[in-house]
Design a protein around this motif. Structure first.
Motif, PDB file in Angstrom:
ATOM      1  N   VAL A   1       0.829  -1.200   0.000  1.00 34.00           N
ATOM      2  CA  VAL A   1       0.000   0.000   0.000  1.00 34.00           C
ATOM      3  C   VAL A   1       0.867   1.255   0.000  1.00 34.00           C
ATOM      4  N   GLU A   2       1.913   1.271   0.831  1.00 32.45           N
ATOM      5  CA  GLU A   2       2.783   2.448   0.858  1.00 32.45           C
ATOM      6  C   GLU A   2       3.436   2.675  -0.505  1.00 32.45           C
ATOM      7  N   GLU A   3       3.844   1.610  -1.161  1.00 32.68           N
ATOM      8  CA  GLU A   3       4.462   1.753  -2.477  1.00 32.68           C
ATOM      9  C   GLU A   3       3.488   2.368  -3.475  1.00 32.68           C
ATOM     10  N   ALA A   4       2.235   1.930  -3.426  1.00 39.01           N
ATOM     11  CA  ALA A   4       1.232   2.469  -4.342  1.00 39.01           C
ATOM     12  C   ALA A   4       0.965   3.948  -4.071  1.00 39.01           C
ATOM     13  N   VAL A   5       0.934   4.334  -2.806  1.00 43.99           N
ATOM     14  CA  VAL A   5       0.714   5.747  -2.461  1.00 43.99           C
ATOM     15  C   VAL A   5       1.923   6.586  -2.880  1.00 43.99           C
ATOM     16  N   ALA A   6       3.122   6.093  -2.626  1.00 44.70           N
ATOM     17  CA  ALA A   6       4.340   6.812  -3.015  1.00 44.70           C
ATOM     18  C   ALA A   6       4.420   6.990  -4.530  1.00 44.70           C
ATOM     19  N   ASP A   7       3.910   6.015  -5.284  1.00 44.01           N
ATOM     20  CA  ASP A   7       3.918   6.106  -6.745  1.00 44.01           C
ATOM     21  C   ASP A   7       3.041   7.246  -7.255  1.00 44.01           C
ATOM     22  N   CYS A   8       2.207   7.802  -6.383  1.00 44.14           N
ATOM     23  CA  CYS A   8       1.400   8.967  -6.751  1.00 44.14           C
ATOM     24  C   CYS A   8       2.215  10.256  -6.683  1.00 44.14           C
ATOM     25  N   GLY A   9       3.482  10.143  -6.298  1.00 43.88           N
ATOM     26  CA  GLY A   9       4.364  11.315  -6.265  1.00 43.88           C
ATOM     27  C   GLY A   9       4.279  12.146  -5.008  1.00 43.88           C
ATOM     28  N   VAL A  10       3.949  11.479  -3.882  1.00 42.65           N
ATOM     29  CA  VAL A  10       3.841  12.203  -2.611  1.00 42.65           C
ATOM     30  C   VAL A  10       4.765  11.566  -1.579  1.00 42.65           C
ATOM     31  N   GLN A  11       5.087  12.352  -0.567  1.00 43.00           N
ATOM     32  CA  GLN A  11       5.854  11.837   0.568  1.00 43.00           C
ATOM     33  C   GLN A  11       4.943  10.962   1.419  1.00 43.00           C
ATOM     34  N   THR A  12       5.482   9.847   1.918  1.00 45.11           N
ATOM     35  CA  THR A  12       4.671   8.933   2.714  1.00 45.11           C
ATOM     36  C   THR A  12       5.289   8.693   4.086  1.00 45.11           C
ATOM     37  N   ALA A  13       4.466   8.224   5.001  1.00 41.50           N
ATOM     38  CA  ALA A  13       4.904   7.766   6.319  1.00 41.50           C
ATOM     39  C   ALA A  13       3.961   6.653   6.728  1.00 41.50           C
ATOM     40  N   VAL A  14       4.455   5.743   7.551  1.00 37.99           N
ATOM     41  CA  VAL A  14       3.604   4.666   8.059  1.00 37.99           C
ATOM     42  C   VAL A  14       3.428   4.870   9.557  1.00 37.99           C
ATOM     43  N   TRP A  15       2.179   5.024   9.973  1.00 36.73           N
ATOM     44  CA  TRP A  15       1.844   5.237  11.371  1.00 36.73           C
ATOM     45  C   TRP A  15       1.008   4.080  11.892  1.00 36.73           C
ATOM     46  N   GLU A  16       0.836   4.055  13.196  1.00 32.50           N
ATOM     47  CA  GLU A  16       0.008   3.030  13.841  1.00 32.50           C
ATOM     48  C   GLU A  16      -0.875   3.701  14.880  1.00 32.50           C
ATOM     49  N   VAL A  17      -1.609   2.905  15.629  1.00 31.32           N
ATOM     50  CA  VAL A  17      -2.545   3.456  16.609  1.00 31.32           C
ATOM     51  C   VAL A  17      -1.791   3.952  17.838  1.00 31.32           C
ATOM     52  N   GLY A  18      -2.057   5.195  18.226  1.00 35.23           N
ATOM     53  CA  GLY A  18      -1.383   5.812  19.368  1.00 35.23           C
ATOM     54  C   GLY A  18      -2.226   5.771  20.630  1.00 35.23           C
ATOM     55  N   GLY A  19      -1.559   5.900  21.756  1.00 27.09           N
ATOM     56  CA  GLY A  19      -2.231   5.858  23.048  1.00 27.09           C
ATOM     57  C   GLY A  19      -2.682   7.226  23.520  1.00 27.09           C
ATOM     58  N   PRO A  20      -3.084   7.323  24.777  1.00 27.06           N
ATOM     59  CA  PRO A  20      -3.585   8.589  25.329  1.00 27.06           C
ATOM     60  C   PRO A  20      -2.465   9.592  25.578  1.00 27.06           C
ATOM     61  N   ALA A  21      -2.839  10.828  25.811  1.00 26.77           N
ATOM     62  CA  ALA A  21      -1.877  11.854  26.216  1.00 26.77           C
ATOM     63  C   ALA A  21      -1.265  11.449  27.557  1.00 26.77           C
ATOM     64  N   ARG A  22      -0.004  11.793  27.751  1.00 29.21           N
ATOM     65  CA  ARG A  22       0.657  11.389  28.997  1.00 29.21           C
ATOM     66  C   ARG A  22       1.739  12.383  29.377  1.00 29.21           C
ATOM     67  N   ILE A  23       2.053  12.379  30.659  1.00 27.99           N
ATOM     68  CA  ILE A  23       3.130  13.214  31.190  1.00 27.99           C
ATOM     69  C   ILE A  23       4.461  12.512  30.956  1.00 27.99           C
ATOM     70  N   LEU A  24       5.446  13.269  30.513  1.00 32.67           N
ATOM     71  CA  LEU A  24       6.784  12.722  30.328  1.00 32.67           C
ATOM     72  C   LEU A  24       7.595  12.875  31.610  1.00 32.67           C
ATOM     73  N   LYS A  25       8.460  11.928  31.838  1.00 29.50           N
ATOM     74  CA  LYS A  25       9.353  12.012  32.982  1.00 29.50           C
ATOM     75  C   LYS A  25      10.415  13.073  32.733  1.00 29.50           C
ATOM     76  N   GLU A  26      11.032  13.537  33.820  1.00 26.16           N
ATOM     77  CA  GLU A  26      11.997  14.621  33.728  1.00 26.16           C
ATOM     78  C   GLU A  26      13.133  14.308  32.770  1.00 26.16           C
TER      79      GLU A  26
END
Length: 328
Positions: A297-322
């Motif tokens: 799928v990424e190859e087919a989208v890239a063949d349209c002449g656009v920049q691509t990235a592959v993402w996945e499902v992210g979790g909730p907002a969270r506090i980062l440690k120091e």
């Protein structure tokens, strides 16, 4: 006191359109989305007596205009809820995004979610994710869903108890991959929301949106990938139809957007690949597929002449440690 938070942007599945109350950011109807990772906004805030006024920086640039007004509303809401003595001081905020902004990839959702989460921590609020989602909503209704993460449902309502986000657990998250087709094109979502109700398509959208929400929730509960993202594809077309038939006739899609749509449908119809396109208010395209097929799928989208990235499902907002690096 200082705190740093991270939040992931959202891809709308069944999207809201139009605001019942622009100050409180109360949408006319429910919405469902999925958070996308590793794309994120990271935000550091500090209440300090050395701050004469609130200062907001995003990617190194000071925020002005309506975006500043919305940030001020979040700060004031946190102050009202906090008993911490230092919460009365001015706030300094610095935020950075790991992905392009203002191109239809949900940067407002992750940005406002991150600042609400960081502010609540710095102001010593003991808030649930649902309560945080109601605070973040004052910046952007989509930010409420960014707070709760994963697949989330923002219910419409006229108060903070009703209009908040809830997580929907679904096993499709484990296999869900999102190919992003980046189509740079500046857009202003607020313009579309302001005139949505003036489109002759708006009432037609309102008439079917509740059934769409129920269908989407059911599909997520039953782990039905194809049904979820078939809904997302059709909802993207419905949203665009409403936007394009408003007084200004906003057209956010570009020829590259349509080329990606065609490539996705060819993969699905000719190669029997589970793949579906989706757009929010912008020209960039989310292409939803499974891990098995993501490379093709990424190859087919890239063949349209656009920049691509592959993402996945992210979790909730969270506090980062120091040690996870505050921005200042």
């Amino acid at each position: 006191m200082k705190a740093t938070a991270i939040a992931h942007p959202i891809q709308g599945i069944v999207k809201y359109h139009g605001m019942r109350d622009a100050q409180q950011r109360l949408p006319y109807h429910d919405s469902i989305s999925v958070c996308t990772a590793p794309s994120h906004s990271k935000t550091t805030v500090e209440f300090s007596m050395d701050n004469e006024d609130n200062t907001y920086l995003i990617d190194g640039e000071e925020v002005e205009g309506s975006a500043r007004d919305r940030l001020d509303r979040i700060v004031e809401e946190v102050r009202e809820r906090s008993d911490a003595p230092h919460a009365v001081y001015g706030v300094r905020m610095e935020s950075e995004n790991s992905f392009p902004t203002n191109v239809g990839l949900g940067s407002s959702s992750s940005g406002f979610a991150a600042i609400a989460t960081a502010l609540a921590e710095a102001a010593e609020l003991d808030a649930t994710l649902g309560e945080l989602s109601a605070i973040a909503r004052r910046g952007s209704a989509s930010a409420a869903r960014s707070v709760t993460g994963g697949y989330s449902h923002l219910r419409a309502g006229l108060n903070d108890q009703d209009c908040r986000s809830h997580r929907i657990d679904s096993e499709i998250a484990e296999d869900h991959k999102i190919v992003v087709g980046l189509v740079p094109s500046y857009k202003d979502t607020d313009d579309a929301h302001e005139e949505a109700v003036e489109s002759h398509m708006f009432q037609a959208r309102m008439a079917h949106i509740h059934e769409q929400i129920a269908e989407c929730r059911d599909a997520l509960r039953k782990d039905d990938f194809d049904r979820v993202f078939e809904l997302a594809e059709h909802d993207s077309l419905s949203l665009a139809a409403t936007t394009m038939t408003g007084p200004e006739g906003w057209v956010y899609w570009s020829p590259k957007t349509l080329q990606i749509f065609a490539a996705v449908r060819e993969l699905r119809e000719e190669d029997d690949i589970p793949v579906y396109f989706s757009t929010d208010t912008g020209a960039s395209v989310y292409v939803n597929t499974t891990e098995e097929h993501v490379d093709e799928v990424e190859e087919a989208v890239a063949d349209c002449g656009v920049q691509t990235a592959v993402w996945e499902v992210g979790g909730p907002a969270r506090i980062l440690k120091e040690e996870e690096q505050a921005l200042f």
